[in-house]
Enzyme design. Structure first.
Site, PDB file in Angstrom:
ATOM      1  CE1 TYR A   1      82.290 -63.317 107.664  1.00  0.00           C
ATOM      2  CE2 TYR A   1      80.311 -63.241 106.306  1.00  0.00           C
ATOM      3  CZ  TYR A   1      81.482 -63.879 106.684  1.00  0.00           C
ATOM      4  OH  TYR A   1      81.852 -65.062 106.080  1.00  0.00           O
TER       5      TYR A   1
ATOM      6  CB  SER B   1      81.272 -64.203 102.256  1.00  0.00           C
ATOM      7  OG  SER B   1      79.927 -64.424 102.640  1.00  0.00           O
TER       8      SER B   1
HETATM    9  N1  LIG Z   1      80.762 -71.160 106.694  1.00  0.00           N
HETATM   10  C1  LIG Z   1      80.144 -70.282 105.931  1.00  0.00           C
HETATM   11  O1  LIG Z   1      78.910 -70.245 105.880  1.00  0.00           O
HETATM   12  C2  LIG Z   1      80.938 -69.350 105.066  1.00  0.00           C
HETATM   13  C3  LIG Z   1      80.287 -68.738 103.981  1.00  0.00           C
HETATM   14  C4  LIG Z   1      80.998 -67.863 103.172  1.00  0.00           C
HETATM   15  C5  LIG Z   1      82.320 -67.600 103.442  1.00  0.00           C
HETATM   16  N2  LIG Z   1      82.933 -68.195 104.520  1.00  0.00           N
HETATM   17  C6  LIG Z   1      84.328 -67.857 104.767  1.00  0.00           C
HETATM   18  O2  LIG Z   1      85.105 -69.026 104.644  1.00  0.00           O
HETATM   19  C7  LIG Z   1      86.263 -68.906 105.470  1.00  0.00           C
HETATM   20  C8  LIG Z   1      86.388 -70.152 106.338  1.00  0.00           C
HETATM   21  O3  LIG Z   1      85.232 -70.223 107.142  1.00  0.00           O
HETATM   22  P1  LIG Z   1      84.742 -71.571 107.842  1.00  0.00           P
HETATM   23  O4  LIG Z   1      83.273 -71.535 107.791  1.00  0.00           O
HETATM   24  O5  LIG Z   1      85.469 -72.731 107.334  1.00  0.00           O
HETATM   25  O6  LIG Z   1      85.191 -71.229 109.343  1.00  0.00           O
HETATM   26  P2  LIG Z   1      85.564 -72.188 110.577  1.00  0.00           P
HETATM   27  O7  LIG Z   1      84.905 -73.486 110.432  1.00  0.00           O
HETATM   28  O8  LIG Z   1      85.328 -71.380 111.809  1.00  0.00           O
HETATM   29  O9  LIG Z   1      87.141 -72.353 110.377  1.00  0.00           O
HETATM   30  C9  LIG Z   1      87.939 -71.203 110.381  1.00  0.00           C
HETATM   31  C10 LIG Z   1      89.399 -71.567 110.432  1.00  0.00           C
HETATM   32  O10 LIG Z   1      90.136 -70.340 110.487  1.00  0.00           O
HETATM   33  C11 LIG Z   1      90.942 -70.308 111.672  1.00  0.00           C
HETATM   34  N3  LIG Z   1      90.988 -68.946 112.167  1.00  0.00           N
HETATM   35  C12 LIG Z   1      89.985 -68.191 112.648  1.00  0.00           C
HETATM   36  N4  LIG Z   1      90.439 -66.994 113.057  1.00  0.00           N
HETATM   37  C13 LIG Z   1      91.775 -66.992 112.830  1.00  0.00           C
HETATM   38  C14 LIG Z   1      92.812 -66.067 113.051  1.00  0.00           C
HETATM   39  N5  LIG Z   1      92.576 -64.882 113.616  1.00  0.00           N
HETATM   40  N6  LIG Z   1      94.082 -66.404 112.691  1.00  0.00           N
HETATM   41  C15 LIG Z   1      94.357 -67.604 112.131  1.00  0.00           C
HETATM   42  N7  LIG Z   1      93.406 -68.533 111.898  1.00  0.00           N
HETATM   43  C16 LIG Z   1      92.140 -68.238 112.253  1.00  0.00           C
HETATM   44  C17 LIG Z   1      90.241 -71.269 112.642  1.00  0.00           C
HETATM   45  O11 LIG Z   1      91.123 -71.876 113.557  1.00  0.00           O
HETATM   46  P3  LIG Z   1      91.520 -71.228 114.966  1.00  0.00           P
HETATM   47  O12 LIG Z   1      90.249 -70.784 115.611  1.00  0.00           O
HETATM   48  O13 LIG Z   1      92.212 -72.346 115.644  1.00  0.00           O
HETATM   49  O14 LIG Z   1      92.439 -70.101 114.631  1.00  0.00           O
HETATM   50  C18 LIG Z   1      89.760 -72.354 111.674  1.00  0.00           C
HETATM   51  O15 LIG Z   1      90.803 -73.260 111.395  1.00  0.00           O
HETATM   52  C19 LIG Z   1      86.098 -67.606 106.264  1.00  0.00           C
HETATM   53  O16 LIG Z   1      86.839 -66.590 105.642  1.00  0.00           O
HETATM   54  C20 LIG Z   1      84.614 -67.328 106.152  1.00  0.00           C
HETATM   55  O17 LIG Z   1      84.322 -65.959 106.277  1.00  0.00           O
HETATM   56  C21 LIG Z   1      82.273 -69.069 105.327  1.00  0.00           C
END
Ligand SMILES: NC(=O)c1ccc[n+]([C@@H]2O[C@H](COP(=O)([O-])OP(=O)(O)OC[C@H]3O[C@@H](n4cnc5c(N)ncnc54)[C@H](OP(=O)(O)O)[C@@H]3O)[C@@H](O)[C@H]2O)c1
Length: 239
Positions: free
Chosen positions: A155, A142
């Protein structure tokens, strides 16, 4: 590089960025191992992707912050796939609060999922990649791993650390023909961003999960001598 018939394990594949990466890789003919905690999300995605793209899809419901559970799940997925060419460490969690006020258990859980989860999964799969003499590991970090901000101590710490692990491992395994990459998106329109209360604003102008997936594909398609070490992803249309 041709991706058809390669294999990939994606953590956090049920929603958001992980789901978009699964869709992009399936479109390219990559067979998939999908992991998240919610089995229903994975089953639905498995049915859609195998029907639409004719790829093999295996799923495992597991929590990456639990070492035993994560290791058992990825080794089962690897056995089903036969071997693993691509690992996408994407599972992540985000919540924000002042360090003095945040519940210590919540603070630690962010580190356990975002850093330890990526470590457990990588540690389980890396020996086979070294043995086969090839592989791609892409860690979804991130912009919070590049600069700290108030309320982001847990975070930011998790993502700074993930970037450190990425760079160190990249140096360690590049002579084994394994590429280790970190992608640093700013805010992306996903359930995580909405639930964490990040500023969403005009959805058309913000990054979409598919944009991150495009960069994953671009990195994987680079000639094998080229490694994308770290790439920041920003909207070019700020509000
Ligand atoms: N969205 C943003 O603004 C953003 C920006 C920069 C980086 N990121 C990074 O991108 C990645 C994906 O984020 P996203 O925004 O796509 O999140 P999201 O929409 O919440 O999706 C996260 C996915 O990870 C799974 N997950 C969460 N905790 C878990 C655990 N303990 N074990 C196994 N699976 C788990 C969730 O499913 P379950 O809850 O069913 O496990 C879901 O499938 C993360 O690493 C996040 O930090 C996001």
């Amino acid at each position: 590089m041709e991706l058809r018939n390669k294999t990939a394990i994606i953590t956090g594949a049920g929603k958001g960025i992980g789901k978009a990466i699964a869709e992009s890789l399936a479109r390219e003919g990559v067979n998939l191992g999908l992991l998240a905690r919610t089995a229903a999300d994975l089953d639905e995605l498995k049915n859609t992707l195998s029907e639409q793209h004719g790829v093999q899809v295996f799923t495992a419901a597991a929590d990456v912050s639990n070492s035993q559970e994560a290791r058992a799940a990825v080794s089962e997925l690897a056995a089903s796939l036969g071997h693993v060419d691509i690992l996408i460490n994407n599972a992540g969690t985000a919540s924000f609060g002042k360090l003095a006020e945040m519940d210590p258990e919540q603070w630690e859980q962010i580190i356990r999922v975002n850093l330890m989860g990526a470590y457990y999964v990588t540690h389980e799969l890396l020996p086979a990649m070294i043995e086969q003499g090839s592989g791609d590991i892409i860690n979804i970090a991130s912009t919070a791993g590049e600069r700290g901000f108030a309320t982001g101590s847990a975070y930011c710490a998790s993502k700074f650390a993930l970037l450190g692990m990425t760079e160190a491992l990249m140096q360690e395994v590049r002579k084994s023909n394994i590429r280790v990459t970190a992608l640093n998106p700013s805010t992306v329109n996903t359930p995580l961003a909405v639930n964490a209360g990040l500023p969403i604003g005009d959805e058309d102008r913000m990054l979409q999960p598919e944009d991150v997936a495009e960069l994953v594909l671009a990195g994987l398609k680079l000639p094998s001598r080229v490694v994308l070490k770290t790439a920041g992803i920003w909207t070019n249309n700020p509000q």
